[in-house]
Design an enzyme around this catalytic site. Structure first.
Site, PDB file in Angstrom:
ATOM      1  N   SER A 274       9.549  78.848  -5.180  1.00 52.71           N
ATOM      2  CA  SER A 274       8.183  79.069  -4.703  1.00 52.71           C
ATOM      3  C   SER A 274       7.175  77.996  -5.094  1.00 52.71           C
ATOM      4  O   SER A 274       7.314  77.314  -6.115  1.00 52.71           O
ATOM      5  CB  SER A 274       7.683  80.423  -5.228  1.00 52.71           C
ATOM      6  OG  SER A 274       7.737  80.450  -6.641  1.00 52.71           O
TER       7      SER A 274
ATOM      8  N   GLN B 216       4.096  77.293  -6.924  1.00 55.03           N
ATOM      9  CA  GLN B 216       3.693  78.069  -8.093  1.00 55.03           C
ATOM     10  C   GLN B 216       2.984  77.203  -9.117  1.00 55.03           C
ATOM     11  O   GLN B 216       2.956  75.977  -9.015  1.00 55.03           O
ATOM     12  CB  GLN B 216       4.925  78.702  -8.744  1.00 55.03           C
ATOM     13  CG  GLN B 216       5.955  77.680  -9.224  1.00 55.03           C
ATOM     14  CD  GLN B 216       7.196  78.335  -9.811  1.00 55.03           C
ATOM     15  OE1 GLN B 216       7.427  78.262 -11.005  1.00 55.03           O
ATOM     16  NE2 GLN B 216       7.996  78.966  -8.942  1.00 55.03           N
TER      17      GLN B 216
ATOM     18  N   HIS C 173       1.857  77.717 -13.658  1.00 53.83           N
ATOM     19  CA  HIS C 173       1.958  78.578 -14.831  1.00 53.83           C
ATOM     20  C   HIS C 173       0.635  78.570 -15.588  1.00 53.83           C
ATOM     21  O   HIS C 173       0.008  77.522 -15.745  1.00 53.83           O
ATOM     22  CB  HIS C 173       3.096  78.111 -15.726  1.00 53.83           C
ATOM     23  CG  HIS C 173       4.399  78.030 -15.011  1.00 53.83           C
ATOM     24  ND1 HIS C 173       5.008  79.136 -14.446  1.00 53.83           N
ATOM     25  CD2 HIS C 173       5.204  76.979 -14.728  1.00 53.83           C
ATOM     26  CE1 HIS C 173       6.143  78.758 -13.857  1.00 53.83           C
ATOM     27  NE2 HIS C 173       6.276  77.455 -14.019  1.00 53.83           N
TER      28      HIS C 173
ATOM     29  N   LYS D 277       3.381  78.763 -20.266  1.00 51.94           N
ATOM     30  CA  LYS D 277       4.711  78.360 -19.847  1.00 51.94           C
ATOM     31  C   LYS D 277       4.748  76.896 -19.404  1.00 51.94           C
ATOM     32  O   LYS D 277       5.136  76.596 -18.275  1.00 51.94           O
ATOM     33  CB  LYS D 277       5.213  79.266 -18.718  1.00 51.94           C
ATOM     34  CG  LYS D 277       6.712  79.154 -18.450  1.00 51.94           C
ATOM     35  CD  LYS D 277       7.076  79.924 -17.190  1.00 51.94           C
ATOM     36  CE  LYS D 277       8.537  79.733 -16.831  1.00 51.94           C
ATOM     37  NZ  LYS D 277       8.878  80.282 -15.509  1.00 51.94           N
TER      38      LYS D 277
ATOM     39  N   GLU E 140       6.521  73.462 -18.945  1.00 52.18           N
ATOM     40  CA  GLU E 140       7.961  73.293 -18.767  1.00 52.18           C
ATOM     41  C   GLU E 140       8.298  71.865 -18.363  1.00 52.18           C
ATOM     42  O   GLU E 140       7.446  71.117 -17.858  1.00 52.18           O
ATOM     43  CB  GLU E 140       8.501  74.274 -17.723  1.00 52.18           C
ATOM     44  CG  GLU E 140       7.893  74.140 -16.344  1.00 52.18           C
ATOM     45  CD  GLU E 140       8.329  75.251 -15.392  1.00 52.18           C
ATOM     46  OE1 GLU E 140       8.697  76.342 -15.864  1.00 52.18           O
ATOM     47  OE2 GLU E 140       8.301  75.026 -14.169  1.00 52.18           O
TER      48      GLU E 140
ATOM     49  N   HIS F  56       3.493  73.254  -8.317  1.00 49.78           N
ATOM     50  CA  HIS F  56       4.788  72.613  -8.137  1.00 49.78           C
ATOM     51  C   HIS F  56       5.742  73.544  -7.405  1.00 49.78           C
ATOM     52  O   HIS F  56       5.490  74.743  -7.257  1.00 49.78           O
ATOM     53  CB  HIS F  56       5.391  72.201  -9.490  1.00 49.78           C
ATOM     54  CG  HIS F  56       5.631  73.344 -10.419  1.00 49.78           C
ATOM     55  ND1 HIS F  56       4.643  73.886 -11.211  1.00 49.78           N
ATOM     56  CD2 HIS F  56       6.750  74.086 -10.686  1.00 49.78           C
ATOM     57  CE1 HIS F  56       5.135  74.869 -11.933  1.00 49.78           C
ATOM     58  NE2 HIS F  56       6.403  75.033 -11.627  1.00 49.78           N
TER      59      HIS F  56
ATOM     60  N   ARG G 205       2.448  82.708  -8.024  1.00 53.33           N
ATOM     61  CA  ARG G 205       3.044  82.182  -6.792  1.00 53.33           C
ATOM     62  C   ARG G 205       2.103  82.338  -5.605  1.00 53.33           C
ATOM     63  O   ARG G 205       1.260  83.226  -5.595  1.00 53.33           O
ATOM     64  CB  ARG G 205       4.356  82.902  -6.478  1.00 53.33           C
ATOM     65  CG  ARG G 205       5.405  82.806  -7.559  1.00 53.33           C
ATOM     66  CD  ARG G 205       6.659  83.605  -7.187  1.00 53.33           C
ATOM     67  NE  ARG G 205       7.673  83.539  -8.235  1.00 53.33           N
ATOM     68  CZ  ARG G 205       7.739  84.385  -9.266  1.00 53.33           C
ATOM     69  NH1 ARG G 205       6.845  85.368  -9.353  1.00 53.33           N
ATOM     70  NH2 ARG G 205       8.674  84.260 -10.169  1.00 53.33           N
TER      71      ARG G 205
ATOM     72  N   LYS H 166       8.693  86.997  -3.206  1.00 60.76           N
ATOM     73  CA  LYS H 166       8.186  87.707  -4.382  1.00 60.76           C
ATOM     74  C   LYS H 166       6.672  87.893  -4.302  1.00 60.76           C
ATOM     75  O   LYS H 166       6.009  87.398  -3.394  1.00 60.76           O
ATOM     76  CB  LYS H 166       8.553  86.925  -5.656  1.00 60.76           C
ATOM     77  CG  LYS H 166      10.055  86.797  -5.894  1.00 60.76           C
ATOM     78  CD  LYS H 166      10.329  86.018  -7.171  1.00 60.76           C
ATOM     79  CE  LYS H 166      11.817  85.863  -7.424  1.00 60.76           C
ATOM     80  NZ  LYS H 166      12.084  85.100  -8.669  1.00 60.76           N
TER      81      LYS H 166
END
Length: 413
Positions: free
Chosen positions: A98, A100, A102, A125, A127, A266, A285, A291
């Protein structure tokens, strides 16, 4: 996705092979399971690594660490309240994941309080993804000049943004970074909040036009034609298909990485990677997904600073004391990733002790692992995973004279 066994039985209390958990969120339809895989190595409640060795009373890595907090290392234990601060993953992406971003810690706490069913914890989050194969993804907003070019070449994209927002974006280019960010947010929000029927209509027009041009033998890469058709085939009528005109398109070579700090939009499109992050499963998202989507939150939280795609790459630093070790050390305290590349001509390699628990992932090669405190040997091959307690060193003896490729996740405070 790398092959092999993703987990072996535990052998000793401070250095043992973990059993990797396939998180509940990924156990969906049989068809989906063939299109993207996630393997989790860590202690997050949605994917706590399991222990198979019947001699160990704890059933999961999280339970074992709770009973043996010293294994984290003194600094890690005190800083992160006795919790393993990172989550290590392998992703194999065949269908785009997706659009999205964070949240930072402040927003994560707020979202978790408001909607824990969608935001399962209160942690941030950040990453990092390191490519194992050619890995394609979207990351951060493109330079405005590139977006304006797409607005000229893709009338359907222009239509969804609207004339006023497009004019504001063009004018902002001469007014400074704050004006650019404001105009970019206005444009992106106009797109993401478009009526579904209008999006479907414009996307169908674009797909038809590109398909006709491709059938006629024309190259449509100046408008990312092939990618647009692939995404539309995967997610027909999805607003996320238009995000390719806002976000940088990166294709990482094996070993290259990108770091995704809080609020950076991203999407992972295709390929295999190792990924490490703060121990969280919070994701906001807004497209390319069946989702839960949260468009208002995403549009409000994003970092709208445009950057060239080359600036999204995150190069490692070569270790000064180990010619086989390179270190990806992002500007967050939660995790660091080490890449270990040992030529097959070397018969033995020592994994140095750290004041941090770490997780070792074998991507390539065959070894037996041992520590100074035990005579037991653990065979490891492609797909093998080893949990190493703090202040434990590990000796890896090559049992086959072929090159090793290993990734190690840890927390360097």
């Amino acid at each position: 996705m790398p092959g092999g066994s993703w987990g072996l039985a535990a052998k000793w209390p401070c250095c043992w092979s973990a059993v990797i958990h396939w998180p509940r969120s990924q156990r969906t339809s049989r068809m989906q399971s063939f299109l993207s895989f996630q393997l989790w190595m860590g202690t997050h409640p949605r994917g706590d690594a399991k222990i198979l060795d019947k001699r160990i009373s704890q059933k999961t890595l999280g339970q074992w660490i709770a009973d043996n907090p010293g294994s984290l290392g003194s600094k890690v234990k005190d800083t992160f309240n006795g919790q393993l601060p990172f989550l290590f993953k392998v992703l194999s992406v065949r269908t785009a994941l997706s659009i999205q971003a964070h949240p930072n810690k402040e927003l994560a706490e707020k979202l978790h309080l408001q909607a824990p069913e969608h935001y399962p914890d209160a942690n941030h989050k950040p990453e990092m993804a390191i490519a194992l194969t050619s890995f394609q993804g979207l990351c951060g907003f493109r330079p405005v000049e590139e977006i304006v070019t797409f607005l000229k070449k893709v009338p359907e994209f222009h239509f969804l943004i609207g004339d006023d927002a497009v004019t504001q974006l063009k004018q902002s280019m001469n007014l400074g970074s704050q004006a650019v960010a404001s105009a970019l947010q206005n444009c992106f929000s106009h797109l993401m909040k478009s009526e579904k029927e209008v999006v479907v209509e414009q996307l169908n027009l674009l797909v038809k036009r590109i398909s006709q041009q491709v059938a006629a033998g024309n190259n449509m890469e100046d408008v990312n034609g092939q990618l647009l058709l692939e995404l539309h085939q995967q997610y027909p009528g999805d607003i996320g298909c238009f995000a390719i005109y806002f976000l940088n398109l990166l294709t990482l070579k094996p070993g290259e990485a990108m770091f995704l700090e809080a609020n950076v939009p991203h999407a992972y499109l295709k390929g295999d990677c190792v990924e490490c992050m703060a121990c969280s499963d919070n994701t906001v998202r807004a497209g390319l997904t069946p989702k839960f989507i949260d468009v208002p939150t995403l549009c409000e939280m994003l970092n709208y600073t445009p950057t060239p795609s080359k600036d999204r790459l995150f190069p490692p630093k070569q270790s000064q004391g180990d010619p086989y070790l390179s270190i990806f050390d992002p500007p967050v305290s939660d995790f660091t990733i080490m890449k270990i590349e040992v030529p097959g001509s070397v018969t033995e390699y020592k994994v140095s002790a750290l004041d941090s628990a770490s997780i070792l992932l074998m991507i390539q090669g065959t070894v037996t692992a041992s520590t100074p405190t035990t005579q037991a040997l653990i065979p490891l091959q492609r797909g093998g995973v080893l949990f190493i307690g703090a202040n434990e060193s590990v000796s890896l003896k090559l049992t086959v004279p072929k090159d090793l490729l290993i990734f190690r996740a840890c927390c360097l405070l």
